[in-house]
Every structure is written in C-alpha cells, then in structure tokens.
Motif scaffolding. Sequence first.
Motif, PDB file in Angstrom:
ATOM      1  N   ILE A 222       0.847  -1.195   0.000  1.00  0.00           N
ATOM      2  CA  ILE A 222       0.000   0.000   0.000  1.00  0.00           C
ATOM      3  C   ILE A 222       0.879   1.240   0.000  1.00  0.00           C
ATOM      4  O   ILE A 222       1.802   1.360   0.813  1.00  0.00           O
ATOM      5  CB  ILE A 222      -0.922   0.026   1.245  1.00  0.00           C
ATOM      6  N   THR A 223       0.582   2.167  -0.916  1.00  0.00           N
ATOM      7  CA  THR A 223       1.268   3.460  -0.953  1.00  0.00           C
ATOM      8  C   THR A 223       0.229   4.565  -0.896  1.00  0.00           C
ATOM      9  O   THR A 223      -0.872   4.434  -1.434  1.00  0.00           O
ATOM     10  CB  THR A 223       2.112   3.616  -2.231  1.00  0.00           C
ATOM     11  N   GLY A 224       0.587   5.665  -0.257  1.00  0.00           N
ATOM     12  CA  GLY A 224      -0.353   6.764  -0.098  1.00  0.00           C
ATOM     13  C   GLY A 224      -1.082   6.657   1.227  1.00  0.00           C
ATOM     14  O   GLY A 224      -0.760   5.823   2.079  1.00  0.00           O
ATOM     15  N   ASN A 225      -2.089   7.483   1.404  1.00  0.00           N
ATOM     16  CA  ASN A 225      -2.840   7.556   2.663  1.00  0.00           C
ATOM     17  C   ASN A 225      -4.246   6.993   2.478  1.00  0.00           C
ATOM     18  O   ASN A 225      -5.120   7.668   1.931  1.00  0.00           O
ATOM     19  CB  ASN A 225      -2.913   9.006   3.140  1.00  0.00           C
ATOM     20  N   PRO A 226      -4.505   5.760   2.936  1.00  0.00           N
ATOM     21  CA  PRO A 226      -5.847   5.178   2.783  1.00  0.00           C
ATOM     22  C   PRO A 226      -6.921   5.923   3.558  1.00  0.00           C
ATOM     23  O   PRO A 226      -8.112   5.763   3.273  1.00  0.00           O
ATOM     24  CB  PRO A 226      -5.679   3.752   3.328  1.00  0.00           C
ATOM     25  N   GLU A 227      -6.520   6.717   4.558  1.00  0.00           N
ATOM     26  CA  GLU A 227      -7.496   7.464   5.345  1.00  0.00           C
ATOM     27  C   GLU A 227      -8.070   8.652   4.564  1.00  0.00           C
ATOM     28  O   GLU A 227      -9.056   9.255   4.973  1.00  0.00           O
ATOM     29  CB  GLU A 227      -6.846   7.993   6.633  1.00  0.00           C
TER      30      GLU A 227
END
Length: 340
Positions: A222-227
Amino acid sequence: MERIKKIFRLVHLSLWVLLTFLVAFQLGSEGDTHWRSTTAGFIATCLYVFYAHFHVLTQYTGKRSDGGYWLRLAGIVLTGPLPFMLFYHKEPDIGYYGMHLFSVVLFVFLSWLARVTENLVLNTIRKEQLEKQAAEAELHYLKSQINPHFLFNTLNNIHTLVYKQAPAAPEAVMQLASLMRYMIYESNAATVPLSRELDYVRDYVSLQQLRYKPSPVLDLHITGNPEACSVAPLLFIHLLENAYKHSPARLEPGALRVEVQVQADTLVFRVQNPVARKPANPLEEPGGIGLPNVRKRLALLYPGQHTLAIHDSGLIFTVTLTLHGLHSPAHERQAHLLHH
C-alpha cells in the motif's frame, strides 16, 4: 415532490403580488380615482380565469378529450369578465365586456403554460426518482450476490480445516464471523473509509492463507494515505476471489500480489496472480459471478470515473482498477449516476 409543489405555490403567490402592484401603480399614475376597485376587479377576473382553467387542465391531463374540456373552457371564457364587472364603478356595458375578453384569453393561455411547465418539471423529477430507485435496487441485488458466493467459498475452506481437525479451525470461524459482521452491518453505507475496506481485505487474505503453507502467498503493498478517501464497500473482494480461484493449487510465497496506490483523488487497485493450467474438461464452480458483477457495480457507482483493465499474458493474470474523483461529494456522484 411536496417541496417542489411548495416552490411552485410560492412562485404563483409572488407573481400575483407583483401583478397587483403593477396594475395599481399604472392606474394610479393615470389618475383613475377608482383605481382600487378597478385593480381588485381586474385581479379577480385574472385569478378566476387562471385557476379555473388550471383546475380543468389538471382534471383532463392524460385523458382523451370527450368534449367536456372544451365545454368547460367555453364557460370560463364567457364568464371570465364577470368578476371585473362586480367591482366596476360604472354601469356595465357590452363594449367593456368584450374588451376584457382579451385579458381572459391571455390568462387562459398563461394557465395552460403554467400547467404544462409544472407537469414537465414534476414528470422529470418522478422519472429521476424512478431511475434512482431502479439503480439502488440493482446495486442492492448485486451486493446481495456477494454474501452467498463468498460464504460458499469460505465455508468450503473451513470444512476442509475441520475435516483435517486442524488447530486453525476455531480461528477461521472467528475470522469468518468478523468478516460477516462487516458485510452485514458496515457495508450498508454508501461508502466506507478505504482504510476500513483494506482491513476487510486483510481479514479475507488471512482466512485464505489457512489453506496454504505458513509463508504468506499474497504480498499486499500500500502506498499513499488510505485514510484520505472513501470507496463503495465490498468493491475489491471479487478481484481477490478470482485471483485465488484461478491460481494454481500450490502457490509459492508472494505468488499473489496486490498493490494499492492512493494519490490525490485517484485510487489504483491492482491484483496479480499466476494462471493455473486448465484441465481438459474444466468444471464450472457453482455460484461464480466474479468480474461481471464488478463491472455492473462500477458502471452504477462510478460512471465515467473508473477504468478496469485486464491483462492475461498466459502465465500472469493482472486486473487493474482505477477510480477517479474519490473526494467528490456523495450527492454529486448520485446526480451523475442519474444521468447515466
């Protein structure tokens, strides 16, 4: 619908007040000493003609003309000037009566125009509501297909663990209970945080891992902000199910790859799996709904906001789902859905 009708009533009231003011101002500026009674008579005639015809049009909308409408219309036109004559300060005469027939015809036309406009607006809103209800019903149907299909596959896995009396069987039952809790309760929302959906994906992967060796066969990156964004619930589960279903029975550690990339308002979800050799007479697994279900849900939920790319090299099967505009408000996506 009631809100729209209230708006129409408010528009009617505002226009009548404005017309009354304009007529009174015009008669007063011309020096008419009886401008109050003249204004009252003119407005009374206009109100009578407008709403009498409006009511008749409402009764006969969508019905075949049997002469009743034309008879009532003739009665309205002939009796239209009478309210004015009641307020007229002079002796009524035929010439004045005939002159006001023009106003009567004008307000007959305006009432027809108002009735047609309201019908057009209300019918358009009803059509959009029906389309929305149909789209929501289809989405509910597609989502309901997920539960039995997922449950069928997972219970088969747990059955195998119980049959082998594996120590991991109780844990598998608890994981299934956790997954079902999410599917039954939390997935009823239109969207869920991406981080929560990914937690569901992790739980599913952990449950599937019980079928394999201790080393994880799936690599989740996972890359980035899932929130930072939300997605429709249960959107990725079919892609994962297909990856497991069409992979070889024996998988090396990291043979399956899932990549999640979050950048601005764009999400990329990519699933990669090795392709199993097909037997000479393959048997279809019952309950399989897979990619067709995903395509239908995407078309309804993200029209014009997604791409679903599939690449099969013969050895590796890759599915890439890209979603755009994830930060747009829910009401904008619903409006977009109605027009597609």
